[in-house]
Design a protein around this motif. Structure first.
Motif, PDB file in Angstrom:
ATOM      1  N   ILE A 219       0.861  -1.181   0.000  1.00  0.00           N
ATOM      2  CA  ILE A 219       0.000   0.000   0.000  1.00  0.00           C
ATOM      3  C   ILE A 219       0.898   1.232   0.000  1.00  0.00           C
ATOM      4  O   ILE A 219       1.841   1.317   0.799  1.00  0.00           O
ATOM      5  CB  ILE A 219      -0.930   0.014   1.232  1.00  0.00           C
ATOM      6  N   ASP A 220       0.623   2.169  -0.903  1.00  0.00           N
ATOM      7  CA  ASP A 220       1.412   3.400  -1.016  1.00  0.00           C
ATOM      8  C   ASP A 220       2.900   3.101  -1.147  1.00  0.00           C
ATOM      9  O   ASP A 220       3.753   3.786  -0.561  1.00  0.00           O
ATOM     10  CB  ASP A 220       1.171   4.309   0.198  1.00  0.00           C
ATOM     11  N   GLY A 221       3.217   2.071  -1.915  1.00  0.00           N
ATOM     12  CA  GLY A 221       4.606   1.750  -2.201  1.00  0.00           C
ATOM     13  C   GLY A 221       5.350   1.037  -1.096  1.00  0.00           C
ATOM     14  O   GLY A 221       6.535   0.732  -1.247  1.00  0.00           O
ATOM     15  N   GLU A 222       4.674   0.737   0.011  1.00  0.00           N
ATOM     16  CA  GLU A 222       5.330   0.069   1.139  1.00  0.00           C
ATOM     17  C   GLU A 222       4.770  -1.339   1.321  1.00  0.00           C
ATOM     18  O   GLU A 222       3.550  -1.537   1.313  1.00  0.00           O
ATOM     19  CB  GLU A 222       5.130   0.868   2.428  1.00  0.00           C
ATOM     20  N   VAL A 223       5.659  -2.306   1.499  1.00  0.00           N
ATOM     21  CA  VAL A 223       5.258  -3.703   1.661  1.00  0.00           C
ATOM     22  C   VAL A 223       5.098  -4.004   3.152  1.00  0.00           C
ATOM     23  O   VAL A 223       5.956  -3.661   3.968  1.00  0.00           O
ATOM     24  CB  VAL A 223       6.295  -4.663   1.036  1.00  0.00           C
ATOM     25  N   HIS A 224       4.000  -4.658   3.494  1.00  0.00           N
ATOM     26  CA  HIS A 224       3.710  -5.062   4.871  1.00  0.00           C
ATOM     27  C   HIS A 224       3.563  -6.586   4.906  1.00  0.00           C
ATOM     28  O   HIS A 224       3.156  -7.199   3.915  1.00  0.00           O
ATOM     29  CB  HIS A 224       2.427  -4.411   5.366  1.00  0.00           C
ATOM     30  N   THR A 225       3.844  -7.183   6.054  1.00  0.00           N
ATOM     31  CA  THR A 225       3.723  -8.630   6.198  1.00  0.00           C
ATOM     32  C   THR A 225       2.860  -8.972   7.400  1.00  0.00           C
ATOM     33  O   THR A 225       3.191  -8.618   8.534  1.00  0.00           O
ATOM     34  CB  THR A 225       5.101  -9.292   6.366  1.00  0.00           C
ATOM     35  N   ALA A 226       1.746  -9.651   7.134  1.00  0.00           N
ATOM     36  CA  ALA A 226       0.869 -10.141   8.196  1.00  0.00           C
ATOM     37  C   ALA A 226       1.142 -11.623   8.408  1.00  0.00           C
ATOM     38  O   ALA A 226       1.432 -12.352   7.446  1.00  0.00           O
ATOM     39  CB  ALA A 226      -0.595  -9.918   7.828  1.00  0.00           C
ATOM     40  N   GLN A 227       1.047 -12.091   9.668  1.00  0.00           N
ATOM     41  CA  GLN A 227       1.383 -13.477   9.993  1.00  0.00           C
ATOM     42  C   GLN A 227       0.221 -14.148  10.722  1.00  0.00           C
ATOM     43  O   GLN A 227      -0.460 -13.517  11.532  1.00  0.00           O
ATOM     44  CB  GLN A 227       2.647 -13.521  10.850  1.00  0.00           C
ATOM     45  N   PHE A 228       0.045 -15.450  10.426  1.00  0.00           N
ATOM     46  CA  PHE A 228      -1.057 -16.207  11.000  1.00  0.00           C
ATOM     47  C   PHE A 228      -0.577 -17.609  11.375  1.00  0.00           C
ATOM     48  O   PHE A 228       0.415 -18.104  10.823  1.00  0.00           O
ATOM     49  CB  PHE A 228      -2.218 -16.332  10.009  1.00  0.00           C
ATOM     50  N   ILE A 229      -1.301 -18.256  12.274  1.00  0.00           N
ATOM     51  CA  ILE A 229      -1.057 -19.654  12.611  1.00  0.00           C
ATOM     52  C   ILE A 229      -2.399 -20.376  12.550  1.00  0.00           C
ATOM     53  O   ILE A 229      -3.352 -19.978  13.232  1.00  0.00           O
ATOM     54  CB  ILE A 229      -0.433 -19.813  14.007  1.00  0.00           C
ATOM     55  N   VAL A 230      -2.481 -21.399  11.717  1.00  0.00           N
ATOM     56  CA  VAL A 230      -3.755 -22.105  11.530  1.00  0.00           C
ATOM     57  C   VAL A 230      -3.546 -23.605  11.672  1.00  0.00           C
ATOM     58  O   VAL A 230      -2.423 -24.107  11.559  1.00  0.00           O
ATOM     59  CB  VAL A 230      -4.375 -21.795  10.154  1.00  0.00           C
ATOM     60  N   GLU A 231      -4.638 -24.307  11.908  1.00  0.00           N
ATOM     61  CA  GLU A 231      -4.609 -25.767  12.048  1.00  0.00           C
ATOM     62  C   GLU A 231      -5.323 -26.380  10.845  1.00  0.00           C
ATOM     63  O   GLU A 231      -6.472 -26.037  10.560  1.00  0.00           O
ATOM     64  CB  GLU A 231      -5.322 -26.185  13.331  1.00  0.00           C
ATOM     65  N   ALA A 232      -4.628 -27.247  10.134  1.00  0.00           N
ATOM     66  CA  ALA A 232      -5.244 -27.963   9.017  1.00  0.00           C
ATOM     67  C   ALA A 232      -5.879 -29.241   9.548  1.00  0.00           C
ATOM     68  O   ALA A 232      -5.225 -30.038  10.225  1.00  0.00           O
ATOM     69  CB  ALA A 232      -4.217 -28.290   7.944  1.00  0.00           C
ATOM     70  N   GLU A 233      -7.145 -29.431   9.239  1.00  0.00           N
ATOM     71  CA  GLU A 233      -7.852 -30.638   9.653  1.00  0.00           C
ATOM     72  C   GLU A 233      -7.643 -31.751   8.634  1.00  0.00           C
ATOM     73  O   GLU A 233      -7.343 -31.497   7.465  1.00  0.00           O
ATOM     74  CB  GLU A 233      -9.346 -30.339   9.807  1.00  0.00           C
ATOM     75  N   GLN A 234      -7.803 -32.979   9.077  1.00  0.00           N
ATOM     76  CA  GLN A 234      -7.686 -34.112   8.175  1.00  0.00           C
ATOM     77  C   GLN A 234      -8.888 -34.147   7.248  1.00  0.00           C
ATOM     78  O   GLN A 234     -10.034 -34.035   7.690  1.00  0.00           O
ATOM     79  CB  GLN A 234      -7.604 -35.421   8.955  1.00  0.00           C
ATOM     80  N   GLY A 235      -8.668 -34.270   5.934  1.00  0.00           N
ATOM     81  CA  GLY A 235      -9.758 -34.318   4.973  1.00  0.00           C
ATOM     82  C   GLY A 235     -10.459 -35.668   4.978  1.00  0.00           C
ATOM     83  O   GLY A 235      -9.924 -36.677   5.442  1.00  0.00           O
TER      84      GLY A 235
END
Length: 248
Positions: A219-235
């Motif tokens: 945004i406006d020429g500046e790079v930002h990094t968002a971080q997440f932690i998620v759990e993948a369930e068994q399909g």
């Protein structure tokens, strides 16, 4: 460290935290010689992902190639000690459209304070922006993930193209730090085009378990990094069959 005859060399880097220096490596091809020609992917010939094995200290950078030696390098300084995974993501010239991701581990000396027991999180605040992750990872099948960017509760509609897309998402499996291929959905943006607040991706988690996700957006020429932690369930068996009709 190797795939389809391509090998990532040992990574040269500062050996301790807060020591300034250079990070460098080469990619050798099936003939054993350093590779000096690459295809451009997402506007760069090389994408380098660096992250500590506890999921912290994430960086997405773009080193420079010395075409005379095949060495990739950039100025480097570690902020903290620990064990790091280095991922080189690239597409050699003449090998079609497929990209390869090769990885090495680097140990950095210094006083280590590991980050443990990180909670699951589908929201992050970075540089005044709030980013929310919607969608569930399901092992063995493709999963649709949507990330929404707001600021002070107002949807952000000024996302700019960054490396040929409105956002880049990297996913790593906790533990062995397996690198997952994540694909942005929709058409590639035109120069000067803006979008938002949503960015959609398709991700494939090979197994159930916990994953670290990192979103780069501009945004406006500046790079930002968002971080997440998620759990993948068994399909379910039906989901796995749909994702892999041939049984593989």
């Amino acid at each position: 460290m190797s795939s389809q005859g391509y090998v990532l060399s040992e990574v040269s880097a500062p050996q301790s935290a807060e020591q300034a220096g250079e990070l460098a490596y080469t990619i050798t091809g099936p003939d054993g010689s350093p590779v000096t020609e690459y295809q451009e992917a997402h506007e760069k010939e090389m994408h380098l992902i660096v992250v500590r094995t506890d999921g912290t200290q994430y960086r997405h950078v773009h080193p420079e190639l010395d075409p005379s030696t095949g060495s990739w390098s950039l100025p480097w300084q570690w902020e903290e000690a620990g064990t790091y995974k280095i991922y080189a993501d690239f597409a050699p010239t003449g090998d079609g459209e497929d990209t390869l991701t090769l990885s090495r581990t680097v140990d950095v000396a210094g006083e280590l304070t590991p980050v443990t027991d990180r909670p699951l999180s589908a929201k992050d605040e970075v540089d005044g922006f709030e980013v929310t992750l919607d969608g569930d990872l399901t092992a063995g099948t493709s999963s649709d993930l949507t990330l929404s960017v707001t600021q002070d509760g107002v949807p952000v509609t000024t996302l700019e193209p960054y490396l040929g897309a409105f956002g880049h998402l990297v996913a790593l499996r906790e533990g062995d730090m397996e690198y997952l291929h994540v694909h942005a959905e929709g058409e590639d943006p035109a120069a000067g085009e803006t979008s938002g607040p949503e960015i959609s991706f398709m991700a494939e988690a090979p197994t159930a378990g916990r994953y670290y996700l990192y979103l780069d957006f501009q945004i406006d020429g500046e790079v930002h990094t968002a971080q997440f932690i998620v759990e993948a369930e068994q399909g379910t068996e039906n989901e796995s069959a749909d994702a892999h009709p041939d049984g593989h």
